[in-house]
Write a protein that holds these residues in place. Structure first.
Motif, PDB file in Angstrom:
ATOM      1  N   THR A  11       4.758  -0.529  61.923  1.00 10.47           N
ATOM      2  CA  THR A  11       4.708   0.387  60.793  1.00 10.47           C
ATOM      3  C   THR A  11       6.096   0.525  60.177  1.00 10.47           C
ATOM      4  N   HIS A  12       6.141   0.582  58.835  1.00 12.88           N
ATOM      5  CA  HIS A  12       7.394   0.728  58.108  1.00 12.88           C
ATOM      6  C   HIS A  12       7.207   1.639  56.901  1.00 12.88           C
ATOM      7  N   ASP A  13       8.324   2.055  56.312  1.00  7.41           N
ATOM      8  CA  ASP A  13       8.319   2.730  55.023  1.00  7.41           C
ATOM      9  C   ASP A  13       9.608   2.338  54.319  1.00  7.41           C
TER      10      ASP A  13
ATOM     11  N   PRO B 122       0.954  -2.950  59.392  1.00  7.61           N
ATOM     12  CA  PRO B 122       0.986  -4.383  59.117  1.00  7.61           C
ATOM     13  C   PRO B 122      -0.100  -4.782  58.115  1.00  7.61           C
ATOM     14  N   GLY B 123       0.292  -5.578  57.127  1.00 10.62           N
ATOM     15  CA  GLY B 123      -0.651  -6.074  56.131  1.00 10.62           C
ATOM     16  C   GLY B 123      -0.948  -5.105  54.997  1.00 10.62           C
ATOM     17  N   GLU B 124      -0.381  -3.904  55.030  1.00 12.37           N
ATOM     18  CA  GLU B 124      -0.639  -2.909  53.988  1.00 12.37           C
ATOM     19  C   GLU B 124       0.471  -2.909  52.947  1.00 12.37           C
ATOM     20  N   SER B 125       0.182  -2.271  51.799  1.00 10.66           N
ATOM     21  CA  SER B 125       1.161  -2.116  50.725  1.00 10.66           C
ATOM     22  C   SER B 125       1.168  -0.679  50.248  1.00 10.66           C
ATOM     23  N   SER B 126       2.281  -0.272  49.658  1.00 11.29           N
ATOM     24  CA  SER B 126       2.430   1.060  49.079  1.00 11.29           C
ATOM     25  C   SER B 126       3.309   0.938  47.844  1.00 11.29           C
TER      26      SER B 126
ATOM     27  N   GLY C 164      11.067   5.583  63.291  1.00  8.88           N
ATOM     28  CA  GLY C 164      11.745   5.435  64.584  1.00  8.88           C
ATOM     29  C   GLY C 164      13.232   5.174  64.434  1.00  8.88           C
ATOM     30  N   ASN C 165      13.704   4.152  65.126  1.00  9.23           N
ATOM     31  CA  ASN C 165      15.125   3.790  65.077  1.00  9.23           C
ATOM     32  C   ASN C 165      15.372   2.567  64.182  1.00  9.23           C
ATOM     33  N   HIS C 166      14.459   2.303  63.269  1.00 12.83           N
ATOM     34  CA  HIS C 166      14.565   1.103  62.431  1.00 12.83           C
ATOM     35  C   HIS C 166      15.864   1.071  61.623  1.00 12.83           C
TER      36      HIS C 166
END
Length: 75
Positions: free
Chosen positions: A18-20, A38-42, A60-62
């Motif tokens: 997961t990312h943002d 994964p595989g999603e868009s925003s 998280g710690n990204h």
């Protein structure tokens, strides 16, 4: 480097976690996407004025792992 203006940013997650994407100026968050798997868009909109920004992932710690990039906005 960007010119001042309003931008529509589409974040596409091609990874496995997961990312943002958060837009920060002078230590303050000014815009952000939703967290996507994964595989999603925003898509989100941000107005950038002249100055220095940091685009980063707040999950998280990204960010501390290097998921950030300086961005300069200038005419």
């Amino acid at each position: 480097t960007f010119a001042p203006g309003t931008y529509e940013i589409t974040l596409t997650n091609e990874g496995g976690a997961t990312h943002d994407l958060v837009v920060e100026r002078d230590g303050e968050d000014v815009a952000e996407s939703e967290q996507i798997g994964p595989g999603e868009s925003s898509t989100f909109e941000v107005t950038l004025e002249e100055g220095d920004y940091v685009f980063y992932c707040s999950v998280g710690n990204h960010r501390s792992m290097g998921m950030e990039v300086p961005v300069q906005v200038t005419s």
